[in-house]
Design a protein around this motif. Structure first.
Motif, mmCIF file in Angstrom:
data_model
loop_
_atom_site.group_PDB
_atom_site.id
_atom_site.type_symbol
_atom_site.label_atom_id
_atom_site.label_comp_id
_atom_site.label_asym_id
_atom_site.label_seq_id
_atom_site.Cartn_x
_atom_site.Cartn_y
_atom_site.Cartn_z
ATOM 1 N N GLU A 1 7.456 20.733 -38.035
ATOM 2 C CA GLU A 1 6.812 19.702 -38.837
ATOM 3 C C GLU A 1 7.756 19.204 -39.928
ATOM 4 N N ILE A 2 8.509 20.124 -40.518
ATOM 5 C CA ILE A 2 9.500 19.731 -41.529
ATOM 6 C C ILE A 2 10.549 18.819 -40.910
ATOM 7 N N VAL A 3 10.975 19.153 -39.684
ATOM 8 C CA VAL A 3 11.962 18.328 -38.986
ATOM 9 C C VAL A 3 11.414 16.922 -38.751
ATOM 10 N N PHE A 4 10.153 16.826 -38.329
ATOM 11 C CA PHE A 4 9.548 15.513 -38.102
ATOM 12 C C PHE A 4 9.433 14.719 -39.398
ATOM 13 N N ILE A 5 9.137 15.401 -40.489
ATOM 14 C CA ILE A 5 9.057 14.712 -41.785
ATOM 15 C C ILE A 5 10.430 14.138 -42.154
ATOM 16 N N ILE A 6 11.486 14.933 -41.942
ATOM 17 C CA ILE A 6 12.847 14.451 -42.228
ATOM 18 C C ILE A 6 13.178 13.246 -41.353
ATOM 19 N N MET A 7 12.836 13.333 -40.056
ATOM 20 C CA MET A 7 13.071 12.206 -39.151
ATOM 21 C C MET A 7 12.326 10.969 -39.620
ATOM 22 N N GLY A 8 11.088 11.162 -40.060
ATOM 23 C CA GLY A 8 10.314 10.033 -40.547
ATOM 24 C C GLY A 8 10.923 9.395 -41.778
ATOM 25 N N LEU A 9 11.428 10.224 -42.691
ATOM 26 C CA LEU A 9 12.050 9.694 -43.908
ATOM 27 C C LEU A 9 13.318 8.901 -43.581
ATOM 28 N N ILE A 10 14.068 9.361 -42.569
ATOM 29 C CA ILE A 10 15.267 8.617 -42.157
ATOM 30 C C ILE A 10 14.864 7.250 -41.603
ATOM 31 N N CYS A 11 13.780 7.216 -40.808
ATOM 32 C CA CYS A 11 13.309 5.939 -40.268
ATOM 33 C C CYS A 11 12.832 5.016 -41.384
ATOM 34 N N ILE A 12 12.152 5.577 -42.383
ATOM 35 C CA ILE A 12 11.701 4.763 -43.522
ATOM 36 C C ILE A 12 12.906 4.227 -44.294
ATOM 37 N N ALA B 1 6.933 1.628 -39.534
ATOM 38 C CA ALA B 1 5.764 2.170 -38.837
ATOM 39 C C ALA B 1 6.100 3.467 -38.123
ATOM 40 N N LEU B 2 7.269 3.508 -37.468
ATOM 41 C CA LEU B 2 7.684 4.739 -36.783
ATOM 42 C C LEU B 2 7.870 5.868 -37.788
ATOM 43 N N GLY B 3 8.477 5.562 -38.929
ATOM 44 C CA GLY B 3 8.703 6.590 -39.945
ATOM 45 C C GLY B 3 7.409 7.173 -40.486
ATOM 46 N N ILE B 4 6.412 6.315 -40.700
ATOM 47 C CA ILE B 4 5.123 6.791 -41.210
ATOM 48 C C ILE B 4 4.442 7.694 -40.187
ATOM 49 N N VAL B 5 4.502 7.310 -38.908
ATOM 50 C CA VAL B 5 3.882 8.129 -37.853
ATOM 51 C C VAL B 5 4.573 9.487 -37.754
ATOM 52 N N LEU B 6 5.908 9.489 -37.785
ATOM 53 C CA LEU B 6 6.635 10.744 -37.655
ATOM 54 C C LEU B 6 6.417 11.657 -38.857
ATOM 55 N N ALA B 7 6.425 11.081 -40.047
ATOM 56 C CA ALA B 7 6.359 11.899 -41.261
ATOM 57 C C ALA B 7 4.942 12.314 -41.623
ATOM 58 N N THR B 8 3.973 11.439 -41.380
ATOM 59 C CA THR B 8 2.610 11.724 -41.863
ATOM 60 C C THR B 8 1.546 11.619 -40.782
ATOM 61 N N GLY B 9 1.958 11.409 -39.535
ATOM 62 C CA GLY B 9 0.991 11.198 -38.463
ATOM 63 C C GLY B 9 -0.020 12.313 -38.306
ATOM 64 N N ARG B 10 0.382 13.538 -38.559
ATOM 65 C CA ARG B 10 -0.522 14.683 -38.416
ATOM 66 C C ARG B 10 -1.686 14.597 -39.403
ATOM 67 N N TYR B 11 -1.470 13.932 -40.508
ATOM 68 C CA TYR B 11 -2.472 13.906 -41.577
ATOM 69 C C TYR B 11 -3.229 12.586 -41.630
ATOM 70 N N LEU B 12 -2.991 11.718 -40.649
ATOM 71 C CA LEU B 12 -3.678 10.431 -40.594
ATOM 72 C C LEU B 12 -4.733 10.438 -39.488
ATOM 73 N N PRO B 13 -5.790 9.627 -39.629
ATOM 74 C CA PRO B 13 -6.785 9.520 -38.554
ATOM 75 C C PRO B 13 -6.142 8.993 -37.275
ATOM 76 N N PRO B 14 -6.621 9.407 -36.103
ATOM 77 C CA PRO B 14 -6.049 8.911 -34.838
ATOM 78 C C PRO B 14 -6.042 7.396 -34.749
ATOM 79 N N LEU B 15 -7.096 6.753 -35.280
ATOM 80 C CA LEU B 15 -7.156 5.290 -35.221
ATOM 81 C C LEU B 15 -6.009 4.660 -36.003
ATOM 82 N N THR C 1 1.427 -1.695 -34.053
ATOM 83 C CA THR C 1 2.220 -2.530 -34.967
ATOM 84 C C THR C 1 3.705 -2.373 -34.686
ATOM 85 N N MET C 2 4.119 -1.138 -34.429
ATOM 86 C CA MET C 2 5.518 -0.859 -34.146
ATOM 87 C C MET C 2 5.972 -1.538 -32.860
#
Length: 347
Positions: free
Chosen positions: A33-44, A68-82, A90-91
């Motif tokens: 999960e930490i790795v995905f957060i780092i990947m998301g921050l790089i995309c942002i 959009a990709l960065g937000i999904v990678l970094a915070t997707g686990r904590y967002l509603p599926p919708l 959007t991406m």
């Protein structure tokens, strides 16, 4: 058809602190999960950089895609599926309309590259090898442990550790390799690959979707009218060719083997006494022959074209076809010979 909103309304938010503090979640998932957060921050970062880039003719579309990709990678686990679904949609919009472009880059000049090559020499390959080495070590030593219970978790954590080791090695090679350099180069390579970077992840999920949708059963019904019952050699040929075709469609042999084994491999080959370990291994290798011949395997056949600035978009594939076809023929003959001879060909 009425849309069921219950799965959206009943969704309960779990904070990152609660998720990371949950003792029922093993260490491997938390590290990934930490790795995905780092990947998301790089995309942002890539999104912000391109949004400010006046030299990028499609700066808005590029920023929307990477953001959009960065937000999904970094915070997707904590967002509603919708919300995740809307972000992915959007991406996809700028990618479909070809509005994701590479802007201004800080690529080193050929003189700088030559100077560094002469200075470092063959040691330049050690950082790259470290990722593979640590993936293998973690898979061999730490899988089935409580912290890393599965082989895939152990290997992925190993790759992540290997990346950190590679960064440290590169800093030792040259102290000019600051975090800012790594961030800019990460963005540069992301921009070079573009939306194709998403293709392996999307295709990997396709196999599970096809299996859940019953595609394997449909294929079994179709093939059942063609293959004579009990004719294992013909079943092997169709199984191998099916692996090649589905791998070319899906770009991933691991995704294809799930569907092909359910639809063809089990009912027409394995059910008649063929050893599943041997046949499955060779069928997967047959699928790899399809990987060599398809642009859908973007990380193997299209990304190198972009990175090496090749004239033909299919230059890599054209060279690999001459290897793929003889290897495929060998795999098929190999499976048939071993099955007929009974040399570990029967369970």
């Amino acid at each position: 058809m009425n849309f069921d909103w219950n799965w959206v309304i009943n969704w309960e938010w779990v904070s990152p602190f609660a998720w990371f503090g949950n003792p029922d979640i093993n260490l491997g998932l938390k590290l990934l999960e930490i790795v995905f957060i780092i990947m998301g921050l790089i995309c942002i970062y890539a999104a912000v950089k391109n949004a400010k880039d006046k030299e990028n003719a499609a700066s808005i579309g590029t920023a929307v895609f990477w953001g959009a990709l960065g937000i999904v990678l970094a915070t997707g686990r904590y967002l509603p599926p919708l919300i995740n679904g809307l972000l992915i949609f959007t991406m996809a919009v700028p990618a479909v309309f070809r509005k994701v472009k590479i802007g201004k880059t800080n690529a080193p000049s050929s003189e700088q590259t030559k100077k560094q090559s002469d200075k470092i020499g063959m040691k330049i390959f050690l950082p790259a090898f470290s990722m593979g080495i640590f993936a293998i070590l973690f898979a061999l030593l730490f899988s089935n442990e409580s912290a890393l219970p599965t082989l895939s978790q152990a290997a992925l954590v190993g790759v992540s550790v290997g990346v950190i080791v590679a960064i440290v090695m590169l800093i030792v090679y040259d102290r000019k390799n600051t975090p800012d350099i790594f961030m800019k180069d990460s963005e540069r390579f992301l921009s070079m690959i573009g939306p194709l970077c998403m293709l392996p992840m999307l295709l990997a999920s396709l196999g599970a979707i096809f299996t859940a949708a019953g595609v394997g059963d449909v294929i079994a019904t179709m093939v059942g009218g063609i293959i004579p019952y009990g004719n294992v050699p013909v079943g092997i040929i169709v199984y191998a060719l099916g692996m090649v075709i589905f791998t070319m469609i899906m770009g991933n042999a691991f995704a294809a083997i799930t569907v092909m084994t359910v639809g063809i491999g089990f009912p027409f080959v394995l059910a008649h006494g063929a050893n599943p370990v041997v046949i499955g291994m060779l069928a997967l290798t047959s699928g790899y022959c399809g990987t060599l011949m398809t642009p859908m395997a973007a990380n193997f056949n299209i990304v190198p074209v972009a990175m090496l600035d090749m004239k033909s978009n299919y230059g890599v594939i054209k060279q690999q076809i001459y290897i793929a076809l003889p290897v495929l023929l060998f795999q098929i003959v190999f499976m048939i010979l071993f099955y007929n001879a009974g040399w570990f060909g029967h369970a």
